[in-house]
Motif scaffolding. Structure first.
Motif, mmCIF file in Angstrom:
data_model
loop_
_atom_site.group_PDB
_atom_site.id
_atom_site.type_symbol
_atom_site.label_atom_id
_atom_site.label_comp_id
_atom_site.label_asym_id
_atom_site.label_seq_id
_atom_site.Cartn_x
_atom_site.Cartn_y
_atom_site.Cartn_z
ATOM 1 N N PHE A 56 13.077 -35.666 -4.669
ATOM 2 C CA PHE A 56 11.278 -35.534 -4.497
ATOM 3 C C PHE A 56 11.037 -33.980 -4.473
ATOM 4 N N ARG A 57 11.878 -33.332 -3.795
ATOM 5 C CA ARG A 57 11.622 -31.876 -3.767
ATOM 6 C C ARG A 57 11.690 -31.216 -5.207
ATOM 7 N N GLN A 61 7.928 -31.595 -5.641
ATOM 8 C CA GLN A 61 7.889 -30.465 -4.712
ATOM 9 C C GLN A 61 6.940 -31.195 -3.418
ATOM 10 N N ALA A 62 7.866 -32.291 -3.041
ATOM 11 C CA ALA A 62 7.150 -33.252 -2.014
ATOM 12 C C ALA A 62 8.090 -33.502 -0.853
ATOM 13 N N GLU A 63 7.680 -33.207 0.258
ATOM 14 C CA GLU A 63 8.673 -33.566 1.296
ATOM 15 C C GLU A 63 8.269 -35.034 1.894
ATOM 16 N N PHE A 95 4.758 -39.801 2.074
ATOM 17 C CA PHE A 95 4.672 -38.104 2.033
ATOM 18 C C PHE A 95 4.225 -37.453 3.180
ATOM 19 N N ASP A 97 2.735 -34.366 3.114
ATOM 20 C CA ASP A 97 1.332 -33.855 2.705
ATOM 21 C C ASP A 97 0.403 -35.021 2.095
ATOM 22 N N LYS A 99 -2.090 -34.728 0.488
ATOM 23 C CA LYS A 99 -2.458 -34.252 -0.938
ATOM 24 C C LYS A 99 -1.951 -34.902 -1.831
ATOM 25 N N PHE A 100 -0.902 -35.778 -1.661
ATOM 26 C CA PHE A 100 -0.205 -36.817 -2.468
ATOM 27 C C PHE A 100 -1.079 -38.220 -2.534
ATOM 28 N N TYR A 107 0.123 -36.554 -11.230
ATOM 29 C CA TYR A 107 1.043 -35.699 -10.878
ATOM 30 C C TYR A 107 2.145 -35.219 -11.917
#
Length: 144
Positions: A56-57, A61-63, A95, A97, A99-100, A107
């Motif tokens: 995912f990173r 670029q997601a945690e 997620f 964040d 923002k997702f 994306y």
């Protein structure tokens, strides 16, 4: 070509407001589009949980948070005219964040030199057969 092998992968099922987060693929041999949960290969010496978080990173670029193991699925398939065999470690997660959480946004998902689309699709549309989610064994996890 080397000997066919079973590929261990880790995939993340993320739900939000009746939707699931997926990547979009296309098989030119079958002339068919498909959707799949995000994730990827588990490297030797890496846990499936670590592989999920790393993928995912790397890809968007997601945690991730609230990660819980759902089970192991076996997937024997043909894609682009070639046979495949995967053992999927499936996790449900969220997620970190928000923002997702934009259900309308597409994306960019980066896999090496290739860029694909990642997006939210409706669980009801998948269940109705209008969207092709693979593997089919994932369907049982769509509703809590």
């Amino acid at each position: 070509m080397g000997k066919p092998r079973i590929r261990p992968i880790a995939l993340g099922l993320i739900k939000h407001q009746g939707h699931i987060f997926v990547s979009k693929g296309y098989d030119p041999v079958k002339d068919q589009g498909f959707y799949r949960f995000l994730g990827g290969g588990i490297d030797f010496g890496e846990t499936s949980l670590d592989a999920l978080q790393r993928e995912f990173r790397e890809e968007i670029q997601a945690e991730l948070t609230n990660i819980r193991y759902l089970g192991c699925l076996e997937n024997i398939f043909t894609c682009r005219g070639k046979p495949g065999h995967e053992l999927i470690q499936l996790f449900q997660c969220d997620f970190v964040d928000s923002k997702f959480h934009n259900l309308e946004k597409i994306y960019p998902l980066v896999e090496g030199k290739n860029v694909h689309d990642a997006m939210w699709i409706s669980i009801d549309q998948v269940q109705a057969g209008n969207l092709n989610l693979v593997p089919e064994s994932c369907y049982r996890y769509l509703y809590d």
